[in-house]
Design a protein around this motif. Structure first.
Motif, PDB file in Angstrom:
ATOM      1  N   PRO A  93       0.821  -1.214   0.000  1.00  0.00           N
ATOM      2  CA  PRO A  93       0.000   0.000   0.000  1.00  0.00           C
ATOM      3  C   PRO A  93       0.858   1.269   0.000  1.00  0.00           C
ATOM      4  CG  PRO A  93      -0.787  -1.557   1.654  1.00  0.00           C
ATOM      5  CD  PRO A  93       0.508  -2.093   1.134  1.00  0.00           C
ATOM      6  N   GLY A  94       2.094   1.155   0.473  1.00  0.00           N
ATOM      7  CA  GLY A  94       2.965   2.318   0.510  1.00  0.00           C
ATOM      8  C   GLY A  94       3.834   2.427  -0.728  1.00  0.00           C
ATOM      9  N   GLY A  95       3.570   1.652  -1.746  1.00  0.00           N
ATOM     10  CA  GLY A  95       4.385   1.699  -2.960  1.00  0.00           C
ATOM     11  C   GLY A  95       5.140   0.388  -3.136  1.00  0.00           C
ATOM     12  N   GLU A  96       5.878   0.302  -4.220  1.00  0.00           N
ATOM     13  CA  GLU A  96       6.582  -0.942  -4.512  1.00  0.00           C
ATOM     14  C   GLU A  96       7.738  -1.163  -3.553  1.00  0.00           C
ATOM     15  OE1 GLU A  96       7.988  -1.656  -8.456  1.00  0.00           O
ATOM     16  OE2 GLU A  96       6.034  -2.401  -9.101  1.00  0.00           O
ATOM     17  N   ALA A  97       7.988  -2.418  -3.257  1.00  0.00           N
ATOM     18  CA  ALA A  97       9.135  -2.747  -2.419  1.00  0.00           C
ATOM     19  C   ALA A  97       9.841  -3.944  -3.030  1.00  0.00           C
ATOM     20  CB  ALA A  97       8.683  -3.075  -0.997  1.00  0.00           C
ATOM     21  N   LYS A  98      11.149  -3.989  -2.851  1.00  0.00           N
ATOM     22  CA  LYS A  98      11.926  -5.106  -3.396  1.00  0.00           C
ATOM     23  C   LYS A  98      12.050  -6.199  -2.327  1.00  0.00           C
ATOM     24  CE  LYS A  98      14.283  -4.294  -7.485  1.00  0.00           C
ATOM     25  NZ  LYS A  98      13.037  -3.864  -8.173  1.00  0.00           N
ATOM     26  N   VAL A  99      11.740  -7.420  -2.737  1.00  0.00           N
ATOM     27  CA  VAL A  99      11.930  -8.559  -1.835  1.00  0.00           C
ATOM     28  C   VAL A  99      13.069  -9.400  -2.381  1.00  0.00           C
ATOM     29  CG1 VAL A  99      10.862 -10.573  -0.771  1.00  0.00           C
ATOM     30  CG2 VAL A  99       9.466  -8.619  -1.384  1.00  0.00           C
TER      31      VAL A  99
END
Lengths: 98, 321
Positions: free
Chosen positions: B251-257
């Motif tokens: 919800p806070g934007g894209e994140a890298k996993v």
């Protein structure tokens, strides 16, 4: 957020009755009937918290709305409290939460 | 007060020829359903008030008779007036304004000077009717209003970012609207208190509070546990075996996993602090749960590659560890 460390304000019988807008004898009677909680100090004086004012209001509303006697009001308020707990539990169980 | 239903029979849902017993029976059932301490819905109080007012009038054979004869404004009609005379007087005065003839006994409570206009009921009357019920409880004095609760549904996105809502509540004189700010990081079942927006008190006593209970709507992507968000992370077999880095939307934007090499299905990869924010402490975490997918219809080349892998590998996923 920080909270000041203060003791919850205690009210004695007269203060509490005045805040609730009723006669102290009525409050004393509520306590004797077990429909309003109060703590007793070693001297036998009754003490209340401000949060219990809403309990007094509810007793009055139930009495006025249904013409219940005080024994019945004790039962009704206990049941309403239990239902509130169950509804909250049901709400949590209905959806996955924590 | 114009919004209030003035037909007391319709309020109770009984026919005009209902017996006193029938009226009492219906009233008792409705009162139990809508009493503000039993039913915390904001609309219930108004209904309870209407029902009580209707019963107040219809439960007493004498006031009921007067109501039947003179209509909702019967309290403005003097006690000793003859129905026929009244009807004629009303017809003469034309529709609407037939000022109460004999001022002496106008109104139940208001004296001749009482300002209640024709067809109006003053607020004390209504509130008195609400908790007084006519017979029980006169002389109680002011009684504070009851707390009310209402559910308010928000999406996961709204719970993350916070949102504003305009809610409508039934109240005295029709519906009123409130602008409510839902703070970021609200959790499922959390109560938002709107002080003084609950049930009205009688005789000037303070109103109760309104509690909005946040209900987080089911989301196709995110599953919520408290403030922790769970998402599914689909991986190709080679991505899971060799390790990779995948962008997941939060919800806070894209994140890298970062997916470590040798990851199997069901592994939870945590992104610390990427769950719902917490206004009073640590935010929740985001868990990406891996799920290995294979092509349902592999191409010829893929098929051969898998066969080669099967031939060279002695990996047995069912071997007891």
């Amino acid at each position: 957020m920080t909270y000041a460390l203060i003791r919850a304000a205690r009210l004695d019988l007269d203060e509490f009755a005045a805040a609730a807008g009723v006669h102290p004898d009525l409050i004393r009677r509520f306590v004797a009937l077990g429909i309003l909680d109060a703590s007793r100090d070693p001297g036998g004086r009754l003490w209340f918290t401000a949060g219990q004012l809403s309990a007094v209001a509810r007793i009055q509303r139930l009495r006025a709305g249904f013409a219940l006697n005080y024994a019945a009001i004790g039962l009704v308020t206990d049941l309403l409290d239990q239902i509130a707990v169950l509804q909250a539990a049901l709400r949590r169980a209905g959806r996955p939460e924590r | 007060m114009a919004a209030s239903e003035r037909d007391f029979y319709r309020v109770l849902g009984v026919p005009r020829n209902a017996s006193q017993e029938e009226i009492q029976q219906v009233y008792r059932r409705l009162a139990r359903t809508y009493h503000p301490d039993v039913n915390h819905d904001p609309g219930a109080e108004e209904r309870f008030k209407d029902v009580s007012e209707a019963y107040d009038v219809l439960s007493d054979p004498e006031t009921r008779r007067r109501y039947d004869t003179f209509g909702p404004d019967f309290r403005q009609v003097p006690e000793d007036v003859d129905p026929e005379t009244w009807r004629r007087a009303r017809a003469r005065a034309g529709a609407g304004r037939a000022g109460a003839g004999g001022a002496g006994q106008a109104g139940r409570r208001g004296g001749p000077g009482s300002s209640a206009g024709f067809g109006d009921v003053n607020i004390e009357d209504l509130l008195g009717g609400m908790f007084g019920g006519g017979r029980a409880g006169r002389g109680w004095g002011p009684i504070p209003g009851a707390d009310q609760t209402a559910e308010i549904e928000v999406t996961v996105e709204e719970a993350y970012h916070g949102t504003r809502r305009t809610i409508s509540l039934a109240g005295p004189g029709g519906t009123r609207t409130l602008d409510v700010t839902i703070p970021p990081g609200v959790t499922d079942g959390q109560r938002i208190r709107l002080a003084g927006q609950g049930g009205r008190g009688s005789d000037g006593a303070p109103p109760g509070d309104l509690y909005l209970i946040a209900v987080i709507a089911p989301d196709p992507v995110y599953r919520l546990e408290g403030r922790d968000l769970h998402v599914e992370l689909r991986l190709a077999p080679w991505e899971a075996a060799l390790g990779t880095s995948v962008a997941v939307s939060t919800p806070g934007g894209e994140a890298k996993v970062k997916v470590p090499a040798g990851t199997s299905s069901g592994r939870r990869l945590r992104l610390r602090g990427r769950g719902l924010p917490n206004p009073r402490g640590k935010p929740g975490d985001l868990y990406a749960e891996t799920r290995i997918m294979v092509p349902a219809r592999p191409t010829k080349a893929e098929h051969e590659a898998f066969e080669r892998l099967a031939a060279v590998s002695d990996f047995d996923p069912r071997r007891p560890r």
